[in-house]
Write a protein that holds these residues in place. Structure first.
Motif, mmCIF file in Angstrom:
data_model
loop_
_atom_site.group_PDB
_atom_site.id
_atom_site.type_symbol
_atom_site.label_atom_id
_atom_site.label_comp_id
_atom_site.label_asym_id
_atom_site.label_seq_id
_atom_site.Cartn_x
_atom_site.Cartn_y
_atom_site.Cartn_z
ATOM 1 N N VAL A 332 0.844 -1.200 0.000
ATOM 2 C CA VAL A 332 0.000 0.000 0.000
ATOM 3 C C VAL A 332 0.878 1.249 0.000
ATOM 4 C CG1 VAL A 332 -1.563 1.361 1.429
ATOM 5 C CG2 VAL A 332 -1.998 -1.064 1.075
ATOM 6 N N GLY A 333 1.919 1.217 0.838
ATOM 7 C CA GLY A 333 2.793 2.373 0.990
ATOM 8 C C GLY A 333 3.522 2.745 -0.285
ATOM 9 N N THR A 334 3.754 1.761 -1.159
ATOM 10 C CA THR A 334 4.473 2.118 -2.386
ATOM 11 C C THR A 334 3.654 3.076 -3.227
ATOM 12 O OG1 THR A 334 3.627 0.199 -3.554
ATOM 13 C CG2 THR A 334 5.793 -0.045 -2.543
ATOM 14 N N PHE A 335 2.310 2.914 -3.213
ATOM 15 C CA PHE A 335 1.543 3.800 -4.096
ATOM 16 C C PHE A 335 0.595 4.747 -3.389
ATOM 17 C CE2 PHE A 335 -1.043 -0.061 -3.948
ATOM 18 C CZ PHE A 335 -2.308 0.444 -3.758
ATOM 19 N N MET A 336 0.607 4.755 -2.051
ATOM 20 C CA MET A 336 -0.325 5.661 -1.381
ATOM 21 C C MET A 336 0.389 6.497 -0.332
ATOM 22 S SD MET A 336 -4.017 4.737 0.109
ATOM 23 C CE MET A 336 -4.705 4.312 -1.460
ATOM 24 N N ILE A 373 8.100 4.146 5.481
ATOM 25 C CA ILE A 373 8.901 3.519 4.434
ATOM 26 C C ILE A 373 8.247 3.785 3.081
ATOM 27 C CG2 ILE A 373 9.797 1.303 3.586
ATOM 28 C CD1 ILE A 373 9.871 0.357 6.508
ATOM 29 N N GLY A 374 6.912 3.714 3.068
ATOM 30 C CA GLY A 374 6.182 3.957 1.820
ATOM 31 C C GLY A 374 6.398 5.342 1.249
ATOM 32 N N THR A 375 6.608 6.351 2.120
ATOM 33 C CA THR A 375 6.751 7.715 1.596
ATOM 34 C C THR A 375 8.040 7.895 0.801
ATOM 35 O OG1 THR A 375 7.843 8.450 3.603
ATOM 36 C CG2 THR A 375 5.471 8.813 3.491
ATOM 37 N N MET A 376 8.967 6.912 0.909
ATOM 38 C CA MET A 376 10.233 7.072 0.172
ATOM 39 C C MET A 376 10.343 6.127 -1.012
ATOM 40 S SD MET A 376 12.590 5.796 3.332
ATOM 41 C CE MET A 376 11.951 6.077 4.956
ATOM 42 N N THR A 377 9.243 5.432 -1.349
ATOM 43 C CA THR A 377 9.320 4.531 -2.496
ATOM 44 C C THR A 377 8.593 5.103 -3.702
ATOM 45 O OG1 THR A 377 7.264 3.379 -1.999
ATOM 46 C CG2 THR A 377 9.251 2.535 -0.938
ATOM 47 N N PRO A 378 9.085 4.812 -4.908
ATOM 48 C CA PRO A 378 8.283 5.089 -6.092
ATOM 49 C C PRO A 378 7.165 4.045 -6.177
ATOM 50 C CG PRO A 378 10.386 4.084 -6.697
ATOM 51 C CD PRO A 378 10.372 4.200 -5.210
ATOM 52 N N PRO A 379 6.136 4.171 -6.924
ATOM 53 C CA PRO A 379 5.874 5.305 -7.808
ATOM 54 C C PRO A 379 5.314 6.536 -7.100
ATOM 55 C CG PRO A 379 4.126 3.693 -7.998
ATOM 56 C CD PRO A 379 5.140 3.110 -7.066
ATOM 57 N N VAL A 380 4.759 6.375 -5.889
ATOM 58 C CA VAL A 380 4.227 7.540 -5.190
ATOM 59 C C VAL A 380 4.936 7.668 -3.859
ATOM 60 C CG1 VAL A 380 2.218 8.618 -4.181
ATOM 61 C CG2 VAL A 380 1.975 7.243 -6.229
ATOM 62 N N GLY A 381 5.796 8.634 -3.733
ATOM 63 C CA GLY A 381 6.477 8.840 -2.476
ATOM 64 C C GLY A 381 6.717 10.317 -2.298
ATOM 65 N N SER A 382 5.906 10.953 -1.450
ATOM 66 C CA SER A 382 5.977 12.409 -1.324
ATOM 67 C C SER A 382 7.369 12.837 -0.873
ATOM 68 C CB SER A 382 4.916 12.896 -0.354
ATOM 69 O OG SER A 382 4.964 12.136 0.833
HETATM 70 NA NA NA Z 1 5.527 5.147 -1.912
#
Ligand code: NA
Ligand code: NA
Lengths: 434, 170, 320
Positions: A332-336, A373-382
């Motif tokens: 979820v974190g990768t794209f949200m 962790i999700g905030t630093m992954t592509p495709p969506v990472g602010s």
């Molecule tokens: Na992300």
């Protein structure tokens, strides 16, 4: 119609809209409305989504979110962030790879104040970028350290992530969440510093020159008012002198007075800060409103219960279920982004975690850390976007340099998940847990 | 004056009004919260009305700010998949999205919000005695503002005019 | 009302039952929640499975005022609410939030069980709902961090958390205290830290919500007896045949009788548990002084709302 059919409609519609580029809030609202229409006549469905979107944001505690954003924006413009970076420079200047460690420390300090990982990544990254370049740092390496460490501020209080979670989790104590965030947040910072140390030793980046006592004292003195804010706001909230919302209001007043004292903010700047805060408020609060509509539809159709039953019937070991949950959260974190992810997944996963005997404060930390962790992954990472943006390198260059940090942070995530004491120890000692 | 100039002026005025109202409410809420602390610690008698007033003001601020963010296309969305499509498909998705936002604003905020406001008309708040119906009128008001914003956005989508102002956010 | 399932109780069969939703924001192990669960079982049994009551507990569908809105729109069929919450739709229900209407538990039940009260519960069909039955929520008293409350003057200047209802802020204000409206969930920490000096509720709050850990004096002022109401939407009521309407009413009444017994037992347990936690119960309260000090509030409500005056006379006549 069963709960699983409802779940298929709700999440199916949501994902289609989401990946078509419809704003997340509207995707949530439309998917909720469509699902409600499967069960209720149109006027009832319309009323209920409209009602929940209004009452979902009618909350005194939620005001803390816009107010902390406000305070963070003032701090950013008002020169308070820069003073904290200066302090971090003096503190870890003699360690090999000093500028990388400075970055981590400053993110921990500043993120702690601003409550926003993105603001932290922007302010600290842009302040340090030129100095790292002068010292011969690989800009992609510098950006990776900045991106990996900026989200520590989402765990270390004050943090809007904890406030949003507290609201959707049905009023979990903000004080307990705040105290619970310290150990995981500091652990995260230490792991990043360790990894950066290993890499910088190989690169032989220069240490910084020795700073005289007088200069060090001067820098510390300049940073004291900013640091004091943490003590006043977090201390005040945790020890019950005021509520989180009141603490956020005090943070606004405090940063404003400080910015005026520093003469670093013009009338025009202030107007700009207010406008930026209004925009961020509109985005976040509309998301919260729409997620309230979704929560109602999920409760009415019995979705969370059905998902819990299904998952518990598929896997019966607590460890397996927890690992499955972590996997879901990381995907979820990768794209949200963090706020919508907390809003959407708390109502679904919290009941499961409670079934497993997890404390809601502990689960909140796991959720927030996974989303960090999700905030630093592509495709969506602010944080990834902003962090790379301020250092003028491309995402393709930064991501390979980020991989070791991901590995380290996943180890931290596993530790925080399976060792409840890391989250619950501090609030437990202070008597903040129920 | 061309159509574009006129529409741009509408956008500027609408944006200015929304930002001014929401910004004023934001500052007002900050002051109310501080006043609440002040009355409790300095005056010894806590002001009871602030909590209620702030709750209502937050709904207003949020809805108006949301409309402002729609006007400037600032709401969080996932564009990486859309951007992979051929330009005509992309354009279709963009127009479709903006139409969907408009329909959502009409159905949920204007219609649903009006139903809510009417049904809560005789529901008076505990401390200030204001009708909650009045509080909930912000739903339809913000809904109409979003409709205006989306009409401008859709016109922009169709004519391919570049947005005149973009602001940085975080 | 849901678009699937039977529309009316006449066309309902065990295969295609009439499903009635019931919203309740108490936790599932609350005595009153258990009474509601037994009510649902009873209805299903009595109707031979033609009518099914589906309970949404734990406030899943929203706070009480929001759920009342949903009831009014016909989205939920029944709900359990604190009686004064209904004043939004029928001002008469303000009465149940007013202080010192009943002298004792016996008198409270006598009045609430009277035929006149049953008639009043059924009189609000034109306002969108009818009362099926009431549940006791005990007598509410003040509890503080350390101050015993024996006479109104003891309350002067204390910051007390009250429920978000005008009747509550009005009468607590009349006693010279500063009423603070805050979410119930924040009360524990606020008591702990001294943000507030006390609150008011029945004895179970000391144990079930652990407030006894942070407030050590419970003064038996017994100022209000605020019942819970089980209400049904008029729209739903009209979809029931007279026989099924009677069935539902009887099942509701029966659940009240069971709840009375369970409630009394729960209070006894709570008091014993609270004493073990070190809570002191102050019993020598000058009730008459409190009654006198709050009487103007009762009179004001009676003057402002004819429905309140009417219900006060129902209470008066039921008291014999
Ligand atoms: Na992300
Ligand atoms: Na923070």
């Amino acid at each position: 119609m069963g709960a699983l059919t409802a779940a298929a409609i709700l999440f199916g519609a949501f994902l289609i809209l989401l990946f078509s580029g419809v704003p997340i809030s509207v995707s949530l609202g439309v998917a909720s409305l469509v699902t409600a229409l499967m069960f209720l006549p149109w006027d009832d469905a319309t009323y209920i989504v409209g009602q929940q979107m209004n009452v979902g944001i009618e909350s005194f505690s939620l005001l803390a979110v816009p107010l902390f954003i406000f305070a963070g924006n003032i701090m950013n413009t008002g020169g308070i962030a820069r003073r904290l970076v200066d302090l971090a420079l003096v503190a870890v200047g003699r360690v090999p790879g000093a500028l990388a460690h400075t970055n981590v420390l400053a993110n921990t300090l500043f993120g702690s104040l601003s409550g926003s990982a993105v603001a932290s990544a922007a302010a600290v990254g842009s302040t340090l970028h030129d100095r790292q370049k002068e010292a011969g740092y690989d800009p992609a390496f510098g950006a990776a350290v900045n991106v990996a460490s900026a989200p520590t501020g989402l765990l270390i209080p004050p943090t809007t992530a904890a406030i949003v979670y507290s609201t959707v989790a049905g009023g979990v104590s903000v004080s307990a969440l705040f105290m619970a965030g310290y150990v995981p947040g500091i652990l995260m910072g230490l792991v990043i510093m360790t990894i950066a140390y290993v890499f910088t030793r190989r690169q032989r980046y220069p240490k910084l020159g020795r700073v005289g006592m007088a200069e060090a004292a001067r820098v510390l003195l300049r940073a004291v008012p900013g640091l004091l804010l943490i003590v006043v706001v977090v201390g005040g909230i945790v020890f019950g002198v005021f509520t989180a919302t009141e603490g956020a209001g005090i943070a606004v007043l405090y940063t404003l007075v400080l910015a005026l004292a520093y003469r670093s903010m013009s009338w025009r700047d202030l107007k700009e800060v207010v406008t930026r805060t209004v925009t961020a408020t509109g985005i976040v609060m509309f998301l919260i409103a729409a997620s309230a509509g979704m929560s109602w539809v999920m409760a009415y159709t019995g979705i969370p219960g059905a998902i819990t039953d299904t998952l518990l019937s598929v896997a019966d070991s607590k460890t397996v279920i927890l690992l499955l949950m972590l996997l879901v959260l990381l995907i979820v974190g990768t794209f949200m982004d963090i706020t919508p992810a907390i809003l959407i997944f708390t109502p679904i996963l919290l009941p499961i975690s409670e079934e497993l005997g997890m404390d809601p404060v502990h689960f909140g930390m796991v959720l927030i850390l996974a989303m960090c962790i999700g905030t630093m992954t592509p495709p969506v990472g602010s944080v990834l976007f902003v962090g790379t943006g301020v250092s003028g390198v491309s995402i393709e260059q930064v991501v390979p340099k980020l991989l070791p940090y991901f590995a380290g942070l996943i180890v931290v995530l596993l530790a925080v998940t399976f060792v409840p004491e890391l989250s619950l120890g501090l609030p437990g000692v202070m008597g903040l847990l129920e | 004056m061309t159509t574009r100039d006129r529409l741009n002026r509408v956008r500027r005025v609408l944006g200015g009004v929304l930002a001014a109202v929401a910004g004023t409410l934001l500052v007002l809420m900050t002051l109310l919260v501080l006043y609440q602390v002040f009355t409790r610690y300095v005056l010894g008698t806590p002001a009871a009305f602030t909590e209620e007033l702030v709750r209502y003001a937050l709904i207003w601020t949020s809805m108006i700010s949301a409309a402002y963010a729609f006007l400037h296309r600032k709401h969080m969305s996932l564009l990486f998949l859309r951007d992979k499509f051929a330009p005509p498909v992309q354009r279709g998705l963009i127009v479709g999205t903006d139409v969907l936002v408009l329909v959502f604003a009409v159905v949920v905020l204007v219609i649903g919000g009006t139903m809510l406001a009417l049904s809560a008309d005789t529901n008076y708040s505990a401390l200030l005695g204001v009708s909650r119906g009045l509080v909930y009128t912000i739903g339809p008001i913000a809904g109409v503002a979003i409709v205006f914003a989306q009409v401008l956005n859709i016109w922009e989508d169709l004519t391919g005019e570049v947005p005149i102002e973009t602001e940085g956010t975080d | 009302a849901p678009t699937s399932g039977a529309r009316t109780s006449v066309e309902a069969t065990p295969q295609n039952p009439l499903v009635l939703t019931l919203a309740n924001n108490l936790g599932d192990d609350h005595v009153t929640s258990q009474a509601l669960a037994s009510f649902a079982e009873d209805v299903e049994r009595r109707s031979g499975g033609r009518i099914v009551v589906k309970i949404y507990g734990n406030g899943q569908l929203g706070d009480e005022p929001d759920v009342l809105g949903q009831l009014h729109e016909g989205i939920v069929d029944m709900t359990r609410v604190s009686a004064p919450g209904l004043a939004t739709y029928d001002p008469g229900y303000h009465t149940f939030g007013l202080p010192y209407l009943f002298d004792s538990e016996r008198e409270f039940h006598e009045v609430m069980d009277s035929p006149e009260m049953a008639e009043y519960f059924r009189s609000t069909a034109d306002k969108g709902f009818l009362g099926l039955t009431y549940y006791s929520s005990g007598a509410r008293s003040f509890y503080t961090r350390g101050t015993p409350v024996r006479k109104p003057a003891d309350l002067r200047g204390l910051k007390l958390r009250v429920q978000d209802m005008r009747s509550q802020t009005d009468f607590v204000g009349a006693l010279g205290a500063a009423p603070v409206v805050m979410a119930f969930g924040d009360t524990y920490t606020s008591l702990q830290t001294g943000l507030i000096d006390g609150a008011e509720s029945n004895e179970t709050v000391l144990t079930d919500s652990a407030h006894g850990e942070v407030s050590k004096v419970f003064s038996m002022t017994e100022h209000t007896w605020i019942p819970d109401m089980l209400v049904i939407g008029t729209e739903t009521w009209d979809r029931l045949s007279p026989a099924d309407a009677k069935l539902l009413s009887e099942a509701a009444r029966a659940s009240t009788e069971r709840q009375k017994v369970a409630w009394a037992k729960r209070i006894e347990e709570s008091v014993a548990e609270a004493k073990e936690m070190g809570v002191r119960f102050v019993t020598d309260v000058d009730t008459e002084a409190f009654r006198k000090a709050t009487r103007p509030v009762v009179d004001r409500y009676a003057a402002q709302y004819p429905e309140v005056a009417q219900l006060l006379s129902v209470i008066e006549s039921g008291r014999n």
